[in-house]
Write an enzyme that holds these catalytic residues in place. Structure first.
Site, PDB file in Angstrom:
ATOM      1  CE  LYS A 121       4.394  -5.588  -0.696  1.00  0.00           C
ATOM      2  NZ  LYS A 121       5.567  -4.871  -0.182  1.00  0.00           N
ATOM      3  CB  SER A 150       5.382  -5.816   3.528  1.00  0.00           C
ATOM      4  OG  SER A 150       5.762  -4.896   2.515  1.00  0.00           O
ATOM      5  CB  SER A 161       8.836  -4.153   2.055  1.00  0.00           C
ATOM      6  OG  SER A 161       8.328  -3.872   3.331  1.00  0.00           O
TER       7      SER A 161
END
Length: 500
Positions: A73, A149, A173
């Site tokens: 990520k 996210s 997230s």
């Protein structure tokens, strides 16, 4: 490699051990999938194919996941020499100076890093639509969001690009993309996984690092290797004595108690499909012999939402300041998205007193939840209050967009706070995802499990929370559910069937 996308990480590694496939073939298969699907999904924003090939050449094949392709990520999971843009145009030229501790521990498992996944700017939203890179789309229906996210990671795993992708969770997230993409996602107990060396705590301890996976066993294996004390960390707990993978097939203790609720802690609406997902799950578990009772968590949801946002504002202001240090220049309203700028502006007018009081609210909730778990082993809720929104549906519209821009340009942070705008922001921003923040603030482990599809075929998750340190119970319960008829079959996903 034929059927590459149908294997989980452990399954791919087993093929390598049996010499049925070479790690290089797995990397090539992953690259083919990324190149095939990414133009439509926009999940991967930085490709590292050459580095991946170099990793294969120096691979220790005795590592537990040697040769398994993975994506990371684009927030906090630094790879030395690679970009770390956090979804922002302002950080396009910043490069990480070293590996994060998370990445260092992942390296020891033998996984191969193929690139980085898309995130909303500074990982601030439950959708992934940054202006710097454009929206990531949900493989189950590309008109919809994969959440955020960790939306890029969710879309990458759910489309078969990789079996495992890095994720982190400061307000949902990991769990929100897991719910929206039909995946398994566990947020570990505060202090279970590393966040350094750039940080001693992330979002005051609300955020934890882990992964998104198709299977429970992949998540359990990764936690076995990611867990453990970290020097300099603000929060640390002892490693679990037993392997999480080893306990998966052990039976759960008898007479476990489950409390469940389908009421939004904000008092806002919950979609019927999300309610149904929980009620079906509760009924199934009652049939399995669990003691199941409808019971709300003993916390004030609205107070917690406001305390969460107080931290959120402060962290955005601090993130913008950190970005200035990294780039060597001041930020302006032109450098970041208008919403990000206004959130940072609210952080600058938030007092130290307000910040401390908000953290005290977290501690009170943590104490009450630990008492709650003396009676109930699990707390079951919807993961989200609504199914995945359509791309662009949640973007500020018309007058709201104008207000955000004006507030930012005129530096109206104090005016917005006095006008009660913060309460409105809390309700609007969290009403679709009001269930996930509780575990972040209390430090408890929580997981989203894929147990339901809407009438039009979109995944919905059910969330379970447990007492701090009880990931073992969550994994055992997840394994039970994974073997049940409730678990969403990836064959229903167009990217894993002939429907594409």
């Amino acid at each position: 490699m034929k059927d590459y996308e149908k294997y989980d990480g452990i399954g791919l590694h087993e093929l390598i051990v049996k010499r049925e496939v070479h790690p290089k073939e797995l990397v090539e298969s992953a690259i083919v999938k990324i190149e095939e699907h990414n133009p439509k999904l926009n999940a991967v924003i930085n490709k590292m194919y050459e580095k991946a090939e170099q990793m294969v050449e120096s691979l220790d094949k005795n590592s537990p996941l040697a040769g398994v392709p993975v994506l990371l990520k684009d927030v906090t999971q630094e790879i030395e020499g690679e970009k770390l843009t956090q979804g922002s145009q302002f950080l396009q030229n910043y490069r990480a100076k070293h590996d994060s501790e998370y990445v260092s521990r992942l390296r020891k498992t033998g996984v191969i890093f193929l690139g980085q996944t898309n995130v909303p700017e500074f990982a601030l939203m439950g959708i992934t639509e940054p202006k710097a890179y454009g929206p990531t789309r949900n493989p189950w229906n590309t008109n919809h969001t994969p959440g955020g996210s960790s939306g890029g990671s969710g879309a990458a795993v759910a489309s078969g690009m990789v079996p495992i992708a890095g994720a982190n969770d400061g307000g949902g997230s990991i769990r929100i993309p897991a719910a929206y993409c039909g995946l398994f996602g566990l947020k570990p107990t505060r202090g279970r996984t590393p966040v350094g060396p750039e940080h001693g705590r992330l979002w005051q301890g609300a955020s934890s690092e882990h992964v998104l996976t198709k299977t429970v066993r992949d998540s359990a294996l990764l936690l076995d290797f990611l867990q453990g004390p970290e020097k300099g960390a603000a929060f640390s707990i002892p490693s679990n004595e037993n392997s999480y993978v080893a306990i998966l097939n052990q039976p759960l203790p008898k007479k476990l108690r489950i409390a469940f609720s389908v009421k939004s802690p904000l008092g806002t609406d919950v979609h019927p499909a999300c309610i149904k997902a929980v009620e079906r799950t509760a009924e199934f578990l009652a049939d399995q012999g669990f003691i199941v009772e409808e019971k709300d968590a003993p916390v004030d949801g609205k107070k917690l939402a406001n305390s969460y946002l107080t931290m959120y504002f402060g962290e955005v202001a601090a993130a913008l300041k950190k970005a200035e240090e990294w780039t060597g220049r001041k930020t302006s309203i032109k450098d970041v998205e208008p919403t990000t700028w206004v959130l940072g502006m609210l952080g600058k007018v938030t007092s130290a007193e307000e910040f401390v009081l908000s953290l005290q609210e977290w501690d009170l909730a943590a104490y009450r939840m630990e008492e709650f778990h003396e009676t109930y082993d699990f707390y079951l809720t919807p993961t989200t209050a609504f199914p995945p929104a359509k791309i662009g549906e949640l973007a500020p519209k018309g007058a709201e967009q104008l207000l955000i821009r004006m507030a930012g340009q005129l530096n109206l942070g104090k005016t917005l706070k006095k006008a009660g705008i913060v309460d409105q922001i809390a309700e609007k921003s969290l009403m679709r995802t009001p269930f996930t923040q509780l575990a972040n603030l209390t430090g408890q482990p929580a997981m989203s499990v894929p147990l339901h599809l809407t009438a039009d075929g979109l995944p919905i998750g059910a969330q379970f929370m447990a007492a701090r340190g009880k990931e073992d119970l969550l994994f055992q319960l997840a394994r039970l559910l994974e073997q049940s008829p409730l678990w969403v079959d990836m064959k229903e996903n167009p990217y894993f069937s002939s429907k594409l």
